[in-house]
Design a protein around this motif. Structure first.
Motif, PDB file in Angstrom:
ATOM      1  N   MET A 169       8.498  -5.436   4.293  1.00 30.68           N
ATOM      2  CA  MET A 169       7.411  -6.385   4.203  1.00 30.68           C
ATOM      3  C   MET A 169       6.586  -6.023   2.969  1.00 30.68           C
ATOM      4  O   MET A 169       6.283  -4.871   2.710  1.00 30.68           O
ATOM      5  CB  MET A 169       6.585  -6.332   5.488  1.00 30.68           C
ATOM      6  N   LEU A 170       6.222  -7.040   2.238  1.00 29.17           N
ATOM      7  CA  LEU A 170       5.516  -6.866   0.966  1.00 29.17           C
ATOM      8  C   LEU A 170       4.174  -6.153   1.126  1.00 29.17           C
ATOM      9  O   LEU A 170       3.789  -5.344   0.282  1.00 29.17           O
ATOM     10  CB  LEU A 170       5.331  -8.231   0.300  1.00 29.17           C
ATOM     11  N   VAL A 171       3.470  -6.412   2.208  1.00 22.63           N
ATOM     12  CA  VAL A 171       2.169  -5.757   2.430  1.00 22.63           C
ATOM     13  C   VAL A 171       2.348  -4.243   2.521  1.00 22.63           C
ATOM     14  O   VAL A 171       1.543  -3.485   1.985  1.00 22.63           O
ATOM     15  CB  VAL A 171       1.469  -6.311   3.683  1.00 22.63           C
ATOM     16  N   TYR A 172       3.401  -3.805   3.180  1.00 23.41           N
ATOM     17  CA  TYR A 172       3.657  -2.367   3.280  1.00 23.41           C
ATOM     18  C   TYR A 172       3.934  -1.776   1.905  1.00 23.41           C
ATOM     19  O   TYR A 172       3.477  -0.674   1.592  1.00 23.41           O
ATOM     20  CB  TYR A 172       4.822  -2.093   4.232  1.00 23.41           C
ATOM     21  N   GLN A 173       4.651  -2.512   1.065  1.00 27.81           N
ATOM     22  CA  GLN A 173       4.966  -2.025  -0.277  1.00 27.81           C
ATOM     23  C   GLN A 173       3.714  -1.895  -1.135  1.00 27.81           C
ATOM     24  O   GLN A 173       3.520  -0.873  -1.790  1.00 27.81           O
ATOM     25  CB  GLN A 173       5.965  -2.958  -0.962  1.00 27.81           C
ATOM     26  N   VAL A 174       2.863  -2.932  -1.126  1.00 28.52           N
ATOM     27  CA  VAL A 174       1.696  -2.888  -2.008  1.00 28.52           C
ATOM     28  C   VAL A 174       0.629  -1.919  -1.517  1.00 28.52           C
ATOM     29  O   VAL A 174      -0.175  -1.435  -2.314  1.00 28.52           O
ATOM     30  CB  VAL A 174       1.077  -4.281  -2.271  1.00 28.52           C
ATOM     31  N   THR A 175       0.620  -1.622  -0.226  1.00 27.47           N
ATOM     32  CA  THR A 175      -0.378  -0.675   0.279  1.00 27.47           C
ATOM     33  C   THR A 175       0.104   0.771   0.243  1.00 27.47           C
ATOM     34  O   THR A 175      -0.686   1.680   0.479  1.00 27.47           O
ATOM     35  CB  THR A 175      -0.807  -1.027   1.724  1.00 27.47           C
ATOM     36  N   ALA A 176       1.367   0.979  -0.085  1.00 24.95           N
ATOM     37  CA  ALA A 176       1.908   2.342  -0.129  1.00 24.95           C
ATOM     38  C   ALA A 176       1.180   3.206  -1.157  1.00 24.95           C
ATOM     39  O   ALA A 176       1.066   4.421  -0.978  1.00 24.95           O
ATOM     40  CB  ALA A 176       3.405   2.303  -0.434  1.00 24.95           C
ATOM     41  N   GLY A 177       0.660   2.576  -2.214  1.00 26.97           N
ATOM     42  CA  GLY A 177      -0.029   3.328  -3.251  1.00 26.97           C
ATOM     43  C   GLY A 177      -1.536   3.401  -3.079  1.00 26.97           C
ATOM     44  O   GLY A 177      -2.228   3.915  -3.955  1.00 26.97           O
ATOM     45  N   PHE A 178      -2.053   2.906  -1.966  1.00 28.34           N
ATOM     46  CA  PHE A 178      -3.496   2.972  -1.723  1.00 28.34           C
ATOM     47  C   PHE A 178      -3.910   4.429  -1.517  1.00 28.34           C
ATOM     48  O   PHE A 178      -3.096   5.268  -1.131  1.00 28.34           O
ATOM     49  CB  PHE A 178      -3.861   2.156  -0.484  1.00 28.34           C
ATOM     50  N   PRO A 179      -5.169   4.748  -1.754  1.00 20.30           N
ATOM     51  CA  PRO A 179      -5.637   6.130  -1.576  1.00 20.30           C
ATOM     52  C   PRO A 179      -5.406   6.632  -0.149  1.00 20.30           C
ATOM     53  O   PRO A 179      -5.472   5.857   0.814  1.00 20.30           O
ATOM     54  CB  PRO A 179      -7.142   6.036  -1.866  1.00 20.30           C
ATOM     55  N   ARG A 180      -5.154   7.918  -0.038  1.00 22.65           N
ATOM     56  CA  ARG A 180      -4.906   8.531   1.273  1.00 22.65           C
ATOM     57  C   ARG A 180      -6.064   8.326   2.242  1.00 22.65           C
ATOM     58  O   ARG A 180      -5.853   8.161   3.438  1.00 22.65           O
ATOM     59  CB  ARG A 180      -4.653  10.036   1.127  1.00 22.65           C
ATOM     60  N   GLU A 181      -7.282   8.324   1.722  1.00 21.17           N
ATOM     61  CA  GLU A 181      -8.439   8.166   2.607  1.00 21.17           C
ATOM     62  C   GLU A 181      -8.503   6.764   3.226  1.00 21.17           C
ATOM     63  O   GLU A 181      -9.267   6.537   4.164  1.00 21.17           O
ATOM     64  CB  GLU A 181      -9.753   8.502   1.904  1.00 21.17           C
ATOM     65  N   GLU A 182      -7.692   5.841   2.734  1.00 13.77           N
ATOM     66  CA  GLU A 182      -7.658   4.484   3.289  1.00 13.77           C
ATOM     67  C   GLU A 182      -6.537   4.278   4.310  1.00 13.77           C
ATOM     68  O   GLU A 182      -6.381   3.178   4.838  1.00 13.77           O
ATOM     69  CB  GLU A 182      -7.519   3.450   2.169  1.00 13.77           C
ATOM     70  N   VAL A 183      -5.770   5.330   4.595  1.00 14.72           N
ATOM     71  CA  VAL A 183      -4.650   5.196   5.532  1.00 14.72           C
ATOM     72  C   VAL A 183      -5.112   4.630   6.874  1.00 14.72           C
ATOM     73  O   VAL A 183      -4.468   3.759   7.450  1.00 14.72           O
ATOM     74  CB  VAL A 183      -3.920   6.548   5.731  1.00 14.72           C
ATOM     75  N   PHE A 184      -6.240   5.102   7.375  1.00 12.01           N
ATOM     76  CA  PHE A 184      -6.740   4.629   8.654  1.00 12.01           C
ATOM     77  C   PHE A 184      -7.797   3.542   8.492  1.00 12.01           C
ATOM     78  O   PHE A 184      -8.379   3.088   9.462  1.00 12.01           O
ATOM     79  CB  PHE A 184      -7.297   5.791   9.479  1.00 12.01           C
ATOM     80  N   LEU A 243      -5.587  -2.533  -5.299  1.00 10.89           N
ATOM     81  CA  LEU A 243      -4.476  -3.472  -5.465  1.00 10.89           C
ATOM     82  C   LEU A 243      -4.347  -3.799  -6.952  1.00 10.89           C
ATOM     83  O   LEU A 243      -5.237  -4.398  -7.549  1.00 10.89           O
ATOM     84  CB  LEU A 243      -4.734  -4.747  -4.648  1.00 10.89           C
ATOM     85  N   HIS A 244      -3.253  -3.386  -7.532  1.00 12.09           N
ATOM     86  CA  HIS A 244      -3.014  -3.596  -8.952  1.00 12.09           C
ATOM     87  C   HIS A 244      -2.662  -5.058  -9.227  1.00 12.09           C
ATOM     88  O   HIS A 244      -2.144  -5.750  -8.346  1.00 12.09           O
ATOM     89  CB  HIS A 244      -1.902  -2.673  -9.445  1.00 12.09           C
ATOM     90  N   SER A 245      -2.924  -5.513 -10.417  1.00 12.11           N
ATOM     91  CA  SER A 245      -2.722  -6.925 -10.750  1.00 12.11           C
ATOM     92  C   SER A 245      -1.263  -7.361 -10.587  1.00 12.11           C
ATOM     93  O   SER A 245      -0.994  -8.483 -10.190  1.00 12.11           O
ATOM     94  CB  SER A 245      -3.231  -7.231 -12.154  1.00 12.11           C
ATOM     95  N   GLU A 246      -0.320  -6.452 -10.869  1.00  6.11           N
ATOM     96  CA  GLU A 246       1.102  -6.802 -10.696  1.00  6.11           C
ATOM     97  C   GLU A 246       1.399  -7.086  -9.224  1.00  6.11           C
ATOM     98  O   GLU A 246       2.090  -8.046  -8.888  1.00  6.11           O
ATOM     99  CB  GLU A 246       2.031  -5.677 -11.172  1.00  6.11           C
ATOM    100  N   ASP A 247       0.880  -6.220  -8.357  1.00  6.89           N
ATOM    101  CA  ASP A 247       1.090  -6.404  -6.918  1.00  6.89           C
ATOM    102  C   ASP A 247       0.352  -7.641  -6.416  1.00  6.89           C
ATOM    103  O   ASP A 247       0.869  -8.383  -5.592  1.00  6.89           O
ATOM    104  CB  ASP A 247       0.622  -5.172  -6.146  1.00  6.89           C
ATOM    105  N   SER A 248      -0.842  -7.847  -6.928  1.00  3.03           N
ATOM    106  CA  SER A 248      -1.634  -9.007  -6.538  1.00  3.03           C
ATOM    107  C   SER A 248      -0.916 -10.301  -6.902  1.00  3.03           C
ATOM    108  O   SER A 248      -0.877 -11.252  -6.111  1.00  3.03           O
ATOM    109  CB  SER A 248      -3.004  -8.947  -7.221  1.00  3.03           C
ATOM    110  N   SER A 249      -0.323 -10.330  -8.082  1.00  3.89           N
ATOM    111  CA  SER A 249       0.373 -11.544  -8.517  1.00  3.89           C
ATOM    112  C   SER A 249       1.644 -11.788  -7.715  1.00  3.89           C
ATOM    113  O   SER A 249       2.145 -12.912  -7.669  1.00  3.89           O
ATOM    114  CB  SER A 249       0.679 -11.497 -10.007  1.00  3.89           C
ATOM    115  N   LEU A 250       2.164 -10.765  -7.070  1.00  2.77           N
ATOM    116  CA  LEU A 250       3.323 -10.932  -6.188  1.00  2.77           C
ATOM    117  C   LEU A 250       2.924 -11.445  -4.808  1.00  2.77           C
ATOM    118  O   LEU A 250       3.578 -12.329  -4.254  1.00  2.77           O
ATOM    119  CB  LEU A 250       4.051  -9.587  -5.995  1.00  2.77           C
TER     120      LEU A 250
END
Length: 102
Positions: A1-16, A72-79
Motif C-alpha cells: 500500500m502506497l501509504v505504508y511506503q511514503v510513511t516508511a521514511g517518517f521520523p521515528r518519533e512519529e511511529v505512534f 512527506l517529500h514532494s515526490e511522494d506527495s505527487s504520487l
C-alpha cells in the motif's frame, strides 16, 4: 500500500503518532468499503461508505499536515495525492448514486 511506503521514511518519533494515524486511516477506507459490501441492506452499505469517506478525508488532511511538517517529500506527495483525490471523487459519486442524488 502506497501509504505504508511514503510513511516508511517518517521520523521515528512519529511511529505512534502521524505515521500510525495515516496508516490506520488508509486501512479504514478499504475496510469499511469491504464491510459495507458484506451487509444485507443498502442503508448499511451506505453507512459504511460514509465512514470510509470520512476516513479518506482524514487521510487527505493528514497527508497535507505531513507535507507542511516536512515529513512527506514532494515526490511522494505527487504520487499519493492524485490517488487520494481520485478515490474521493469515485467514492463520493457512489455515495451520491446510492442516495439518488444527481
Amino acid at each position: 500500500m502506497l501509504v505504508y511506503q511514503v510513511t516508511a521514511g517518517f521520523p521515528r518519533e512519529e511511529v505512534f503518532g502521524l505515521t500510525s494515524q495515516l496508516r490506520r486511516a488508509a486501512v479504514s477506507v478499504a475496510s469499511n468499503i469491504v464491510e459495507g459490501c458484506a451487509r444485507d441492506s443498502e442503508a448499511d452499505y451506505l453507512r459504511f461508505l460514509n465512514i470510509a469517506f470520512g476516513s479518506l478525508r482524514e487521510l487527505h488532511y493528514q497527508l497535507n499536515l505531513s507535507k507542511r511538517l516536512g515529513y512527506l517529500h514532494s515526490e511522494d506527495s505527487s504520487l499519493i495525492e492524485p490517488k487520494v483525490e481520485e478515490t474521493e471523487k469515485v467514492l463520493n459519486g457512489l455515495i451520491r448514486a446510492l442516495r439518488g442524488v444527481s
